[in-house]
Design an enzyme around this catalytic site. Structure first.
Site, PDB file in Angstrom:
ATOM      1  N   SER A 104      29.725  35.778  42.508  1.00  0.00           N
ATOM      2  CA  SER A 104      30.040  36.329  43.827  1.00  0.00           C
ATOM      3  C   SER A 104      28.789  36.720  44.613  1.00  0.00           C
ATOM      4  CB  SER A 104      30.973  37.546  43.690  1.00  0.00           C
ATOM      5  OG  SER A 104      32.236  37.150  43.184  1.00  0.00           O
ATOM      6  N   GLU A 157      38.404  43.399  35.276  1.00  0.00           N
ATOM      7  CA  GLU A 157      37.674  42.999  34.072  1.00  0.00           C
ATOM      8  C   GLU A 157      36.396  43.799  33.907  1.00  0.00           C
ATOM      9  OE1 GLU A 157      35.484  40.959  37.211  1.00  0.00           O
ATOM     10  OE2 GLU A 157      37.602  41.350  36.860  1.00  0.00           O
ATOM     11  N   CYS A 200      39.867  40.139  43.865  1.00  0.00           N
ATOM     12  CA  CYS A 200      38.739  40.104  44.790  1.00  0.00           C
ATOM     13  C   CYS A 200      38.908  38.989  45.822  1.00  0.00           C
ATOM     14  CB  CYS A 200      37.420  40.004  44.028  1.00  0.00           C
ATOM     15  SG  CYS A 200      35.979  40.484  45.024  1.00  0.00           S
ATOM     16  N   GLY A 224      32.169  41.791  50.264  1.00  0.00           N
ATOM     17  CA  GLY A 224      31.677  42.090  51.609  1.00  0.00           C
ATOM     18  C   GLY A 224      32.736  41.917  52.672  1.00  0.00           C
ATOM     19  N   TYR A 225      33.959  41.516  52.247  1.00  0.00           N
ATOM     20  CA  TYR A 225      35.083  41.335  53.169  1.00  0.00           C
ATOM     21  C   TYR A 225      36.256  42.169  52.677  1.00  0.00           C
ATOM     22  CZ  TYR A 225      32.565  37.397  55.219  1.00  0.00           C
ATOM     23  OH  TYR A 225      31.632  36.622  55.851  1.00  0.00           O
ATOM     24  N   GLY A 277      31.335  34.818  49.418  1.00  0.00           N
ATOM     25  CA  GLY A 277      31.464  34.348  50.790  1.00  0.00           C
ATOM     26  C   GLY A 277      32.691  34.819  51.533  1.00  0.00           C
ATOM     27  N   GLN A 306      41.991  38.349  48.740  1.00  0.00           N
ATOM     28  CA  GLN A 306      41.833  38.049  50.167  1.00  0.00           C
ATOM     29  C   GLN A 306      42.507  36.742  50.548  1.00  0.00           C
ATOM     30  OE1 GLN A 306      37.574  38.161  50.433  1.00  0.00           O
ATOM     31  NE2 GLN A 306      37.463  40.348  49.964  1.00  0.00           N
ATOM     32  N   HIS A 336      37.510  44.757  40.556  1.00  0.00           N
ATOM     33  CA  HIS A 336      37.434  43.889  39.384  1.00  0.00           C
ATOM     34  C   HIS A 336      37.995  44.593  38.150  1.00  0.00           C
ATOM     35  CE1 HIS A 336      34.917  40.498  40.869  1.00  0.00           C
ATOM     36  NE2 HIS A 336      34.633  41.400  41.799  1.00  0.00           N
ATOM     37  N   ASN A 339      32.613  44.239  44.012  1.00  0.00           N
ATOM     38  CA  ASN A 339      31.580  43.388  44.600  1.00  0.00           C
ATOM     39  C   ASN A 339      32.222  42.546  45.697  1.00  0.00           C
ATOM     40  OD1 ASN A 339      29.490  41.702  45.288  1.00  0.00           O
ATOM     41  ND2 ASN A 339      29.610  40.476  43.423  1.00  0.00           N
ATOM     42  N   GLY A 356      35.084  35.368  43.881  1.00  0.00           N
ATOM     43  CA  GLY A 356      34.174  34.344  44.371  1.00  0.00           C
ATOM     44  C   GLY A 356      33.361  34.866  45.543  1.00  0.00           C
TER      45      GLY A 356
END
Length: 370
Positions: free
Chosen positions: A45, A341, A254, A298-299, A229, A258, A339, A296, A227
């Protein structure tokens, strides 16, 4: 060797270089975890990003490849306050300096990481250049080069990192439990380990796999992985998930969270500086209980866009109240932004993998209905 960090606002940080000798460009982000630098560096990611670690001493317990979250690092650079090249750990195989050299990651240390973090928090995400292959005189001579390069990054870099870090070919990890189709946007190995631990029969697909190919294995559950982006870049997956909704239980993590939201007609947006670390508080609204989570991203999903989608919020972030979890009011579908995990961070929320198993058990009773 000398090293320099250039931010798009014109700020320059001078430090010392380590790791791979070179120059890298990307978005600079910060992670607040106290441990886990190896897992952070190998988390797909972080593709295309320069990572600043806020914990001041990095490398003191070395590196062991068994803890990698991917076969390599997709990050472009690492920024730390200080490094240890004499790790003390019986499991250590090499130093972090050697790891970065092997994986082609440019490093800089002896810089004020607190100042960098505060700048990102106050001003939002920034593009940057990190280099440890120029002297100060050479850098002064190359200022126009750096400015031009940053301009190109800001205006033109729209890579679909998910296609770069995810699998290109379908593969299977056999098990005696439920058949799970995993769409790989850049999956962390610990997600797979958690499914293996629960005896799942896993088939991993490229995230852009077609609906017919996924359904051909007669899956009893779909897991949408993490993942890098912008989730809106995953156009093929969004359309495929639309077709899968209602056919089979779905669990999104994550990026998967989205993409699932977009498939239901909700919207996502880029956050000011994102959430990255192993110490983020999240509240489970149904259980009225709080958890420390690893994050982790950014969106985020726009909570106002959930109206008329059938999705309801199940978890919220305790710092900024952003959406951290969703479920559908009637369909066997749920997702989380964090996350579960989590390794090597908290494992408070691993119960979500058990909920996925229970959902498949309730829906299928070990017999396919497709």
């Amino acid at each position: 060797m000398e090293a320099f960090l250039y931010l798009e606002d014109g700020t320059v940080y001078k430090g010392k270089g380590f790791g791979y000798k070179g120059t890298a460009f990307g978005e600079i982000v910060f992670n607040t975890s106290m441990t886990g630098y190896q897992e952070i560096l190998t988390d797909p990611s972080y593709a295309g990003q320069i990572i600043t670690l806020t914990y001041p001493l990095i490398g003191n317990y070395g590196v062991n490849e068994k803890f990698n979250e991917s076969f390599k690092s997709f990050a472009r650079g690492l920024v730390v306050k200080s490094i240890s090249n004499t790790p003390s750990n019986y499991m250590s195989m090499e130093s972090i300096d050697q790891m970065l050299k092997n994986m082609g990651v440019v490093g800089i240390y002896d810089v004020d990481t607190r100042s960098i973090t505060r700048k990102i928090r106050n001003g939002g995400s920034l593009k940057c250049i990190i280099t440890n292959e120029f002297t100060l005189d050479e850098v002064d001579d190359e200022k126009n080069f750096f400015k031009d390069a940053l301009f190109k990054i800001i205006k033109n870099e729209k890579d679909d990192y998910m296609k770069k870090v995810g699998t290109k070919n379908k593969y299977r990890i056999e098990g005696k439990g439920f058949r799970v189709a995993l769409l790989d946007f850049g999956v962390k190995q610990n997600i797979i380990r958690n499914l293996v631990k629960r005896n799942c029969d896993i088939t991993v697909f490229p995230y852009y796999a077609k609906y017919d190919e996924i359904i051909s294995i007669n899956p009893q559950g779909i897991l949408l992985s993490n993942g890098p982006g912008d989730p809106k870049c995953a156009v093929e997956a969004i359309e495929t998930v639309k077709k899968l909704i209602g056919k089979v239980p779905i669990f999104g993590i994550c990026m998967g969270h989205q993409v699932l939201s977009l498939a239901f007609g909700a919207d996502t947006y880029k956050m000011k500086y994102g959430h990255r670390g192993g110490n983020h508080g999240v509240k489970d609204l149904k259980k009225d209980r709080c958890y420390i989570t690893s994050q982790n991203h950014g969106y985020a999903v726009n909570v106002k866009s959930l109206e008329n989608t059938g999705l309801i919020v199940t978890h919220i972030n305790l710092n900024d109240e952003t959406v951290e979890g969703l479920r559908h009011v009637s369909l066997p579908v749920f997702s989380v932004q964090f996350h579960p995990e989590g390794a090597p961070g908290p494992n408070d929320s691993e119960y979500l993998f058990d909920e996925f198993i229970n959902l498949m058990d309730k829906e299928w009773h070990h017999e396919s209905k497709i």
